[in-house]
Design an enzyme around this catalytic site. Structure first.
Site, PDB file in Angstrom:
ATOM      1  N   TYR A  28       9.503  11.016  -3.116  1.00 13.04           N
ATOM      2  CA  TYR A  28       8.452  10.719  -4.087  1.00 13.04           C
ATOM      3  C   TYR A  28       8.693  11.277  -5.483  1.00 13.04           C
ATOM      4  O   TYR A  28       7.884  11.044  -6.374  1.00 13.04           O
ATOM      5  CB  TYR A  28       7.105  11.234  -3.550  1.00 13.04           C
ATOM      6  N   HIS A 105       5.561   0.860  -3.693  1.00 10.62           N
ATOM      7  CA  HIS A 105       5.818   2.122  -2.997  1.00 10.62           C
ATOM      8  C   HIS A 105       6.880   2.872  -3.768  1.00 10.62           C
ATOM      9  O   HIS A 105       7.908   2.287  -4.142  1.00 10.62           O
ATOM     10  CB  HIS A 105       6.287   1.877  -1.559  1.00 10.62           C
TER      11      HIS A 105
HETATM   12  C1  DQA Z   1       4.193   5.336   0.036  1.00  7.35           C
HETATM   13  C2  DQA Z   1       4.955   5.067   1.328  1.00  7.35           C
HETATM   14  C3  DQA Z   1       4.048   5.248   2.531  1.00  7.35           C
HETATM   15  O1  DQA Z   1       4.769   5.002   3.734  1.00  7.35           O
HETATM   16  C4  DQA Z   1       3.506   6.650   2.584  1.00  7.35           C
HETATM   17  O2  DQA Z   1       2.638   6.803   3.668  1.00  7.35           O
HETATM   18  C5  DQA Z   1       2.885   7.080   1.299  1.00  7.35           C
HETATM   19  C6  DQA Z   1       3.492   6.671   0.050  1.00  7.35           C
HETATM   20  C7  DQA Z   1       5.160   5.310  -1.176  1.00  7.35           C
HETATM   21  O3  DQA Z   1       4.667   5.252  -2.311  1.00  7.35           O
HETATM   22  O4  DQA Z   1       6.360   5.385  -0.993  1.00  7.35           O
HETATM   23  O5  DQA Z   1       1.923   7.831   1.295  1.00  7.35           O
HETATM   24  O6  DQA Z   1       3.244   4.314  -0.157  1.00  7.35           O
END
Ligand code: DQA
Length: 151
Positions: A28, A105
């Protein structure tokens, strides 16, 4: 007749995304949600788009926010976090909102755990951007910009 541009974008973040900055940086990055929203707002401005931001950790609040968008937004950028993978309630509410939407994502959900590969909202979205970090939101905005100028 007054010309009103279709340029209002609702940027919606779901569960645990308020914890950006504390979450696994290999997936992230290091940006906080506030920093990410500031970046998105600037990039949207460059494209002539207006953004409003919403975040919640409550699934029902996310659903109700989608219910209230009628007449207030022209498009949606949404990252529902883990809800993406199983929330039919959010899927149904997104269908009700009936606006062009792009799923984003930060992480590369297709190359992580098996359960992250599934999206229950994907078929309702005009595009999905994953694994590109914060620049992925710019791509989502560009996609909506194109969509809204063509309509
Ligand atoms: C997410 C990916 C999801 O699998 C995860 O549960 C998240 C963040 C992403 O931004 O990569 O909370 O949406």
């Amino acid at each position: 007749m007054t010309f009103s541009p279709r340029n209002r974008i609702e940027v919606m973040h779901g569960v645990n995304l308020d914890q950006l900055g504390r979450r696994a940086s290999e997936h992230y990055g290091d940006m906080t949600l506030t920093e990410l929203e500031t970046r998105i707002s600037t990039e949207a401005g460059d494209l002539g788009l207006l953004t409003r931001f919403f975040h919640t950790n409550q699934e029902g609040d996310f659903v109700e926010h989608l219910h209230r968008l009628e007449g207030l937004a022209d498009g949606i950028v949404l990252n529902p976090g883990a809800w993406t993978h199983y929330s039919y309630a959010i899927r149904d509410a997104l269908e009700l909102a009936a606006l062009p939407a792009v799923e984003v994502h930060l992480s590369d959900v297709d190359n992580r755990e098996e359960w992250r590969r599934r999206s229950v909202i994907g078929e309702l979205c005009i595009a999905r951007v994953a694994g590109k970090g914060p620049p992925g939101y710019r791509e989502a905005l560009e996609r909506l910009h194109t969509e809204l100028s063509e309509e």
